[in-house]
Design an enzyme around this catalytic site. Structure first.
Site, PDB file in Angstrom:
ATOM      1  N   GLY A   9     -66.461  24.644  -4.044  1.00 42.43           N
ATOM      2  CA  GLY A   9     -66.708  23.077  -4.791  1.00 42.43           C
ATOM      3  C   GLY A   9     -65.438  22.856  -4.077  1.00 42.43           C
ATOM      4  N   TYR A  54     -69.421   6.153 -15.844  1.00 43.26           N
ATOM      5  CA  TYR A  54     -69.491   7.480 -15.173  1.00 43.26           C
ATOM      6  C   TYR A  54     -71.461   7.797 -15.717  1.00 43.26           C
ATOM      7  CZ  TYR A  54     -68.470  12.045 -15.120  1.00 43.26           C
ATOM      8  OH  TYR A  54     -68.655  13.245 -14.942  1.00 43.26           O
ATOM      9  N   LYS A 112     -72.968  15.739 -17.549  1.00 45.95           N
ATOM     10  CA  LYS A 112     -71.959  16.388 -17.923  1.00 45.95           C
ATOM     11  C   LYS A 112     -72.110  16.832 -19.291  1.00 45.95           C
ATOM     12  CE  LYS A 112     -68.827  16.457 -14.642  1.00 45.95           C
ATOM     13  NZ  LYS A 112     -69.153  17.828 -13.230  1.00 45.95           N
ATOM     14  N   THR A 152     -60.535  12.341  -6.180  1.00 46.49           N
ATOM     15  CA  THR A 152     -60.744  12.893  -5.614  1.00 46.49           C
ATOM     16  C   THR A 152     -61.980  12.691  -4.761  1.00 46.49           C
ATOM     17  OG1 THR A 152     -62.359  14.003  -7.087  1.00 46.49           O
ATOM     18  CG2 THR A 152     -60.156  14.724  -7.247  1.00 46.49           C
TER      19      THR A 152
HETATM   20  P1  NAD Z   1     -64.728  17.091  -4.780  1.00 47.46           P
HETATM   21  O1  NAD Z   1     -65.362  15.710  -4.228  1.00 47.46           O
HETATM   22  O2  NAD Z   1     -63.605  17.709  -4.161  1.00 47.46           O
HETATM   23  O3  NAD Z   1     -65.464  18.844  -5.651  1.00 47.46           O
HETATM   24  C1  NAD Z   1     -66.687  18.025  -6.053  1.00 47.46           C
HETATM   25  C2  NAD Z   1     -67.906  19.285  -4.474  1.00 47.46           C
HETATM   26  O4  NAD Z   1     -69.127  19.377  -5.015  1.00 47.46           O
HETATM   27  C3  NAD Z   1     -67.446  19.299  -3.262  1.00 47.46           C
HETATM   28  O5  NAD Z   1     -66.960  20.485  -2.689  1.00 47.46           O
HETATM   29  C4  NAD Z   1     -68.717  18.564  -2.632  1.00 47.46           C
HETATM   30  O6  NAD Z   1     -69.333  19.959  -1.397  1.00 47.46           O
HETATM   31  C5  NAD Z   1     -69.532  19.960  -3.847  1.00 47.46           C
HETATM   32  N1  NAD Z   1     -70.958  19.694  -3.547  1.00 47.46           N
HETATM   33  C6  NAD Z   1     -71.259  18.568  -3.741  1.00 47.46           C
HETATM   34  N2  NAD Z   1     -72.707  19.051  -3.360  1.00 47.46           N
HETATM   35  C7  NAD Z   1     -72.947  20.303  -3.595  1.00 47.46           C
HETATM   36  C8  NAD Z   1     -74.418  21.058  -3.450  1.00 47.46           C
HETATM   37  N3  NAD Z   1     -75.853  20.908  -3.004  1.00 47.46           N
HETATM   38  N4  NAD Z   1     -73.635  22.433  -3.248  1.00 47.46           N
HETATM   39  C9  NAD Z   1     -72.697  23.223  -2.962  1.00 47.46           C
HETATM   40  N5  NAD Z   1     -71.540  22.217  -3.378  1.00 47.46           N
HETATM   41  C10 NAD Z   1     -71.849  20.938  -3.810  1.00 47.46           C
HETATM   42  O7  NAD Z   1     -64.322  16.490  -5.968  1.00 47.46           O
HETATM   43  P2  NAD Z   1     -63.550  16.908  -7.478  1.00 47.46           P
HETATM   44  O8  NAD Z   1     -63.051  15.613  -8.626  1.00 47.46           O
HETATM   45  O9  NAD Z   1     -62.548  18.428  -7.365  1.00 47.46           O
HETATM   46  O10 NAD Z   1     -64.859  17.361  -8.108  1.00 47.46           O
HETATM   47  C11 NAD Z   1     -65.059  18.912  -8.834  1.00 47.46           C
HETATM   48  C12 NAD Z   1     -65.389  18.968 -10.341  1.00 47.46           C
HETATM   49  O11 NAD Z   1     -64.303  18.104 -11.809  1.00 47.46           O
HETATM   50  C13 NAD Z   1     -66.554  17.635 -10.507  1.00 47.46           C
HETATM   51  O12 NAD Z   1     -67.719  19.385 -11.138  1.00 47.46           O
HETATM   52  C14 NAD Z   1     -66.258  16.871 -11.587  1.00 47.46           C
HETATM   53  O13 NAD Z   1     -67.319  16.599 -11.504  1.00 47.46           O
HETATM   54  C15 NAD Z   1     -65.010  17.606 -11.788  1.00 47.46           C
HETATM   55  N6  NAD Z   1     -64.404  16.188 -12.674  1.00 47.46           N
HETATM   56  C16 NAD Z   1     -63.469  15.706 -11.879  1.00 47.46           C
HETATM   57  C17 NAD Z   1     -62.848  14.953 -12.089  1.00 47.46           C
HETATM   58  C18 NAD Z   1     -62.568  14.245 -11.666  1.00 47.46           C
HETATM   59  O14 NAD Z   1     -61.828  12.815 -11.732  1.00 47.46           O
HETATM   60  N7  NAD Z   1     -61.627  14.103 -10.387  1.00 47.46           N
HETATM   61  C19 NAD Z   1     -62.137  14.521 -13.573  1.00 47.46           C
HETATM   62  C20 NAD Z   1     -63.408  16.087 -13.767  1.00 47.46           C
HETATM   63  C21 NAD Z   1     -63.559  16.415 -13.441  1.00 47.46           C
END
Ligand code: NAD
Length: 257
Positions: free
Chosen positions: A16, A158, A165, A196
Site C-alpha cells: 500500500g 466516511y 472497515k 494522505t
Molecule cells: P494511501 O493513499 O497512501 O494508501 C492507500 C493505498 O491503497 C495506496 O497505496 C493505493 O495504491 C492502494 N490501493 C488502492 N487500490 C489498490 C489495489 N487494487 N491494489 C493494491 N493497492 C491498492 O493512504 P493511507 O491513508 O496511507 O491508507 C492506507 C490505509 O490506512 C488504508 O487502509 C486506509 O483506509 C487506512 N487509514 C487511513 C487513515 C487516514 O486518515 N489516512 C486513517 C485510518 C486508516
C-alpha cells in the site's frame, strides 16, 4: 538477549505504498529501523515516480507492483518472499479503495458494484493475503491491517468506508481465532485521520482533521511514524501475548466521541 522490540532477522511484506505521505511508508520505515527486511508493494506502474525515491528511507527494500485485484500479482508477491527467505514473519495490509461516486453519496444509495469493489480491495484482499501468508509463517507471524473509527461510529463523510472497515475489523478477529493456534497473531490498527492520498478522496477531510485534533485528550493528531511504531510493537516479541487487537493510534480521539 535481544531487545523485546527488536525485529532483527524478521522478514515480511508491507503493502500500500503510494507516496511520502502513505501510512505504509511509516510502517516500512519503523520496521526497517528495528532491523526487519521486507518486500514493499505499490498498486501500479503509475505510482513508480513517487515510490522509487522513497527506497532509501526504508533501507532499500525490494519494491514490487501488486494490484490486489490481480491474483497473479498476489501470487508472484508471496512466491518472491518464499524464494527469498523461505518464510515470512509479518504482512502489513495498508490498502483501501472505494469509487468516488459511492464514497460521496449516502450509504443507502451505494451501488452494488461500488460496494463490492470497495469490499474486495479494502477487506477481502486482507483474507487473500492471509491465506497466502499462512503456509509461509512457519515460525508464527503477524498480520496487520489499517482501519478507522468510522467503522464503529457514524462519522460525517466516511460513508461507504464505514461498513467496509467494520467488515475488515470483524475479519481480523476471525483470522485471529482461526490462525492463533499456529502462532499467527492478527491485529487492526485504528489510526486517527492523517492527510494522505486515500484520505483526500473524503469530502471535508480538513474538518475531520480539525475536529479530531480538538476532541482528542492529547490535543494532537497521529502521524505515520506513530502508526509505524505501533506496528513495530504488534509485530515484535513485545506483542507476543496479543492477538485480535483493535489498537487505536489517534491521540485518544475515540474515547471522547
Ligand atoms: P494511501 O493513499 O497512501 O494508501 C492507500 C493505498 O491503497 C495506496 O497505496 C493505493 O495504491 C492502494 N490501493 C488502492 N487500490 C489498490 C489495489 N487494487 N491494489 C493494491 N493497492 C491498492 O493512504 P493511507 O491513508 O496511507 O491508507 C492506507 C490505509 O490506512 C488504508 O487502509 C486506509 O483506509 C487506512 N487509514 C487511513 C487513515 C487516514 O486518515 N489516512 C486513517 C485510518 C486508516
Amino acid at each position: 538477549m535481544s531487545h523485546p522490540f527488536s525485529l532483527r532477522n524478521k522478514v515480511g511484506i508491507v503493502t500500500g505504498l503510494a507516496n511520502e505521505d502513505s501510512i505504509a511508508l511509516g510502517c516500512a520505515q519503523a520496521l526497517h529501523e528495528q532491523g526487519a527486511e521486507m518486500l514493499v508493494t505499490y498498486a501500479s506502474a503509475s505510482d513508480e515516480p513517487k515510490v522509487l525515491p522513497l527506497a532509501e528511507a526504508m533501507g532499500y527494500p525490494e519494491l514490487l507492483p501488486c494490484d490486489v485485484q490481480d491474483d497473479t500479482q498476489l501470487d508472484a508477491l508471496f512466491d518472491r518472499a518464499r524464494e527469498r527467505w523461505g518464510r515470512i514473519d509479518f504482512v502489513v495490509h495498508s490498502i483501501a479503495f472505494a469509487p468516488l461516486e459511492d464514497l460521496h453519496g449516502r450509504v443507502v444509495d451505494s451501488s452494488r458494484e461500488g460496494f463490492k469493489l470497495a469490499m474486495d480491495v479494502s477487506c477481502h484482499s486482507f483474507l487473500r493475503m492471509a491465506r497466502r501468508a499462512e503456509p509461509l509463517m512457519t515460525e508464527g507471524g503477524t498480520l496487520l491491517c489499517m482501519t478507522y473509527h468510522g467503522s464503529q461510529r457514524v462519522v460525517d463523510n466516511y460513508g461507504l468506508m464505514g461498513p467496509v472497515k467494520a467488515a475488515l475489523e470483524s475479519a481480523m478477529r476471525y483470522l485471529a481465532a482461526e490462525l492463533g493456534p499456529q502462532g499467527i497473531r492478527v491485529h487492526a490498527v485504528s489510526a486517527g485521520p492523517i492527510r494522505t492520498r486515500a484520505a483526500s478522496s473524503l469530502e471535508a477531510f480538513d474538518e475531520l482533521l480539525e475536529k479530531s485534533e480538538a476532541r482528542s485528550p492529547l490535543g494532537r493528531l497521529a502521524s505515520i511514524e506513530d502508526v509505524g511504531n505501533a506496528v513495530v510493537y504488534l509485530t515484535s516479541p513485545a506483542g507476543a501475548a496479543t492477538t485480535g487487537t483493535l489498537l487505536y493510534i489517534d491521540g485518544g480521539d475515540q474515547i471522547q466521541y
